[in-house]
Write a protein that holds these residues in place. Structure first.
Motif, PDB file in Angstrom:
ATOM      1  N   GLN A  64       0.857  -1.177   0.000  1.00 30.31           N
ATOM      2  CA  GLN A  64       0.000   0.000   0.000  1.00 30.31           C
ATOM      3  C   GLN A  64       0.893   1.226   0.000  1.00 30.31           C
ATOM      4  OE1 GLN A  64      -2.300  -0.814   3.636  1.00 30.31           O
ATOM      5  NE2 GLN A  64      -4.107  -0.873   2.327  1.00 30.31           N
ATOM      6  N   GLY A  65       0.407   2.295  -0.635  1.00 38.23           N
ATOM      7  CA  GLY A  65       1.209   3.503  -0.633  1.00 38.23           C
ATOM      8  C   GLY A  65       0.530   4.646  -1.347  1.00 38.23           C
ATOM      9  N   ALA A  66       1.310   5.705  -1.526  1.00 39.23           N
ATOM     10  CA  ALA A  66       0.808   6.898  -2.196  1.00 39.23           C
ATOM     11  C   ALA A  66       1.967   7.662  -2.811  1.00 39.23           C
ATOM     12  CB  ALA A  66       0.065   7.785  -1.211  1.00 39.23           C
ATOM     13  N   HIS A  67       1.662   8.348  -3.900  1.00 44.30           N
ATOM     14  CA  HIS A  67       2.604   9.244  -4.567  1.00 44.30           C
ATOM     15  C   HIS A  67       1.960  10.623  -4.568  1.00 44.30           C
ATOM     16  CE1 HIS A  67       4.815   5.794  -6.172  1.00 44.30           C
ATOM     17  NE2 HIS A  67       3.639   5.274  -6.466  1.00 44.30           N
ATOM     18  N   THR A  75      -0.914  23.260  -7.775  1.00 46.13           N
ATOM     19  CA  THR A  75      -1.888  22.315  -7.239  1.00 46.13           C
ATOM     20  C   THR A  75      -1.201  20.992  -6.899  1.00 46.13           C
ATOM     21  OG1 THR A  75      -2.501  21.563  -9.448  1.00 46.13           O
ATOM     22  CG2 THR A  75      -3.845  23.306  -8.480  1.00 46.13           C
ATOM     23  N   VAL A  76      -1.673  20.375  -5.851  1.00 49.65           N
ATOM     24  CA  VAL A  76      -1.084  19.125  -5.369  1.00 49.65           C
ATOM     25  C   VAL A  76      -1.961  17.962  -5.809  1.00 49.65           C
ATOM     26  CG1 VAL A  76      -0.405  17.838  -3.312  1.00 49.65           C
ATOM     27  CG2 VAL A  76      -0.101  20.317  -3.379  1.00 49.65           C
ATOM     28  N   SER A  77      -1.339  16.910  -6.300  1.00 44.36           N
ATOM     29  CA  SER A  77      -2.058  15.700  -6.684  1.00 44.36           C
ATOM     30  C   SER A  77      -1.490  14.519  -5.918  1.00 44.36           C
ATOM     31  CB  SER A  77      -1.920  15.436  -8.182  1.00 44.36           C
ATOM     32  OG  SER A  77      -2.655  16.380  -8.908  1.00 44.36           O
ATOM     33  N   GLU A  78      -2.379  13.596  -5.587  1.00 47.99           N
ATOM     34  CA  GLU A  78      -1.958  12.397  -4.889  1.00 47.99           C
ATOM     35  C   GLU A  78      -2.653  11.193  -5.503  1.00 47.99           C
ATOM     36  OE1 GLU A  78      -0.998  11.371  -0.400  1.00 47.99           O
ATOM     37  OE2 GLU A  78      -3.147  11.661  -0.693  1.00 47.99           O
ATOM     38  N   ILE A  79      -1.898  10.133  -5.658  1.00 48.52           N
ATOM     39  CA  ILE A  79      -2.436   8.872  -6.146  1.00 48.52           C
ATOM     40  C   ILE A  79      -2.126   7.819  -5.096  1.00 48.52           C
ATOM     41  CG2 ILE A  79      -2.272   7.094  -7.926  1.00 48.52           C
ATOM     42  CD1 ILE A  79      -1.585   9.323  -9.889  1.00 48.52           C
ATOM     43  N   GLY A  87      -4.245  -7.657  -7.947  1.00 51.32           N
ATOM     44  CA  GLY A  87      -3.582  -6.771  -8.890  1.00 51.32           C
ATOM     45  C   GLY A  87      -3.299  -5.397  -8.311  1.00 51.32           C
ATOM     46  N   TYR A  88      -2.935  -4.475  -9.190  1.00 49.89           N
ATOM     47  CA  TYR A  88      -2.607  -3.104  -8.806  1.00 49.89           C
ATOM     48  C   TYR A  88      -3.844  -2.237  -8.994  1.00 49.89           C
ATOM     49  CZ  TYR A  88      -0.301   1.457  -8.875  1.00 49.89           C
ATOM     50  OH  TYR A  88       0.063   2.751  -8.618  1.00 49.89           O
ATOM     51  N   ARG A  89      -4.239  -1.537  -7.928  1.00 50.51           N
ATOM     52  CA  ARG A  89      -5.403  -0.661  -7.989  1.00 50.51           C
ATOM     53  C   ARG A  89      -5.004   0.714  -7.485  1.00 50.51           C
ATOM     54  NH1 ARG A  89      -6.404  -5.055  -5.491  1.00 50.51           N
ATOM     55  NH2 ARG A  89      -6.974  -4.171  -3.476  1.00 50.51           N
ATOM     56  N   ALA A  90      -5.176   1.704  -8.324  1.00 52.85           N
ATOM     57  CA  ALA A  90      -4.822   3.072  -7.957  1.00 52.85           C
ATOM     58  C   ALA A  90      -6.074   3.939  -7.909  1.00 52.85           C
ATOM     59  CB  ALA A  90      -3.836   3.637  -8.977  1.00 52.85           C
ATOM     60  N   VAL A  91      -6.043   4.928  -7.015  1.00 52.39           N
ATOM     61  CA  VAL A  91      -7.158   5.849  -6.856  1.00 52.39           C
ATOM     62  C   VAL A  91      -6.588   7.256  -6.775  1.00 52.39           C
ATOM     63  CG1 VAL A  91      -9.053   6.561  -5.351  1.00 52.39           C
ATOM     64  CG2 VAL A  91      -8.491   4.149  -5.565  1.00 52.39           C
ATOM     65  N   GLY A  92      -7.169   8.159  -7.549  1.00 53.33           N
ATOM     66  CA  GLY A  92      -6.737   9.544  -7.500  1.00 53.33           C
ATOM     67  C   GLY A  92      -7.557  10.393  -8.448  1.00 53.33           C
ATOM     68  N   ALA A  93      -7.611  11.684  -8.158  1.00 54.15           N
ATOM     69  CA  ALA A  93      -8.415  12.592  -8.973  1.00 54.15           C
ATOM     70  C   ALA A  93      -7.902  12.699 -10.409  1.00 54.15           C
ATOM     71  CB  ALA A  93      -8.446  13.973  -8.328  1.00 54.15           C
ATOM     72  N   LEU A  94      -6.622  12.434 -10.634  1.00 54.82           N
ATOM     73  CA  LEU A  94      -6.054  12.545 -11.981  1.00 54.82           C
ATOM     74  C   LEU A  94      -6.354  11.354 -12.879  1.00 54.82           C
ATOM     75  CD1 LEU A  94      -2.495  13.988 -11.352  1.00 54.82           C
ATOM     76  CD2 LEU A  94      -4.465  15.144 -12.297  1.00 54.82           C
ATOM     77  N   LEU A  95      -6.697  10.235 -12.281  1.00 56.55           N
ATOM     78  CA  LEU A  95      -6.906   9.027 -13.071  1.00 56.55           C
ATOM     79  C   LEU A  95      -8.226   9.104 -13.827  1.00 56.55           C
ATOM     80  CD1 LEU A  95      -5.698   6.415 -10.483  1.00 56.55           C
ATOM     81  CD2 LEU A  95      -4.430   7.401 -12.374  1.00 56.55           C
ATOM     82  N   PRO A  96      -8.227   8.648 -15.060  1.00 54.09           N
ATOM     83  CA  PRO A  96      -9.468   8.694 -15.841  1.00 54.09           C
ATOM     84  C   PRO A  96     -10.506   7.743 -15.270  1.00 54.09           C
ATOM     85  CG  PRO A  96      -7.774   7.479 -17.026  1.00 54.09           C
ATOM     86  CD  PRO A  96      -7.117   8.059 -15.801  1.00 54.09           C
ATOM     87  N   THR A  97     -11.746   8.106 -15.420  1.00 54.24           N
ATOM     88  CA  THR A  97     -12.853   7.255 -14.984  1.00 54.24           C
ATOM     89  C   THR A  97     -13.761   7.011 -16.187  1.00 54.24           C
ATOM     90  OG1 THR A  97     -14.133   9.172 -14.310  1.00 54.24           O
ATOM     91  CG2 THR A  97     -12.829   8.098 -12.609  1.00 54.24           C
ATOM     92  N   PRO A  98     -14.390   5.859 -16.223  1.00 52.52           N
ATOM     93  CA  PRO A  98     -15.272   5.581 -17.362  1.00 52.52           C
ATOM     94  C   PRO A  98     -16.532   6.442 -17.280  1.00 52.52           C
ATOM     95  CG  PRO A  98     -15.423   3.827 -15.765  1.00 52.52           C
ATOM     96  CD  PRO A  98     -14.333   4.747 -15.285  1.00 52.52           C
ATOM     97  N   PRO A  99     -17.138   6.703 -18.419  1.00 54.23           N
ATOM     98  CA  PRO A  99     -18.405   7.440 -18.390  1.00 54.23           C
ATOM     99  C   PRO A  99     -19.487   6.556 -17.783  1.00 54.23           C
ATOM    100  CG  PRO A  99     -17.941   6.668 -20.603  1.00 54.23           C
ATOM    101  CD  PRO A  99     -16.735   6.350 -19.773  1.00 54.23           C
TER     102      PRO A  99
END
Length: 134
Positions: A64-67, A75-79, A87-99
């Motif tokens: 587990q971690g964060a960048h 502006t600050v971004s965090e993932i 598997g690998y699961r990332a969450v962050g405001a910059l990541l694209p999301t499906p419609p």
């Protein structure tokens, strides 16, 4: 004359392409690391003066971690992420999301669910009637 002019232009372009500007390397504000242990666990927490930060920890099976980083506009971004048996699961405001799914697709999914339920109900009824002799 044209050849000399062309040569000068090409030489100046090649010189301009090789000139690079260097930015100073940011100072490290925090560097805390636990080297990998026998069970595979480890941790790290690194932060630099320009706002970069990486935090990561593992118990040997799950990481587990964060960048975190700062954009040029400030502006600050965090993932945040998890890596495990799924598997690998990332969450962050910059990541694209499906419609969102269109209404007709949701209706088809619901219709298929109802059909599966009806088929299961009929199979259960048929199984029960096979055991009964008249």
């Amino acid at each position: 004359m044209k050849l000399i002019l062309l040569s000068c232009c090409l030489a100046s372009m090649s010189l301009a392409a090789t000139v690079t500007t260097t930015t100073p390397t940011p100072r490290i504000l925090k560097d805390s690391r636990l080297s990998p242990q026998q069970d595979g666990s480890y941790s790290l927490d690194v932060e630099t003066e320009d706002g970069l930060r990486r935090v990561e920890a593992s118990d040997g099976a799950k990481v587990q971690g964060a960048h975190r980083f700062v954009h040029p506009d400030g502006t600050v971004s965090e993932i945040k992420f998890v890596a495990d048996e799924f598997g690998y699961r990332a969450v962050g405001a910059l990541l694209p999301t499906p419609p969102p799914m269109p209404a007709h697709a949701l209706a088809q999914i619901e219709a298929a669910r109802l059909q599966r339920e009806e088929a299961a109900r009929l199979d259960a009824a048929n199984q029960g009637s096979r055991g009964v002799r008249r």
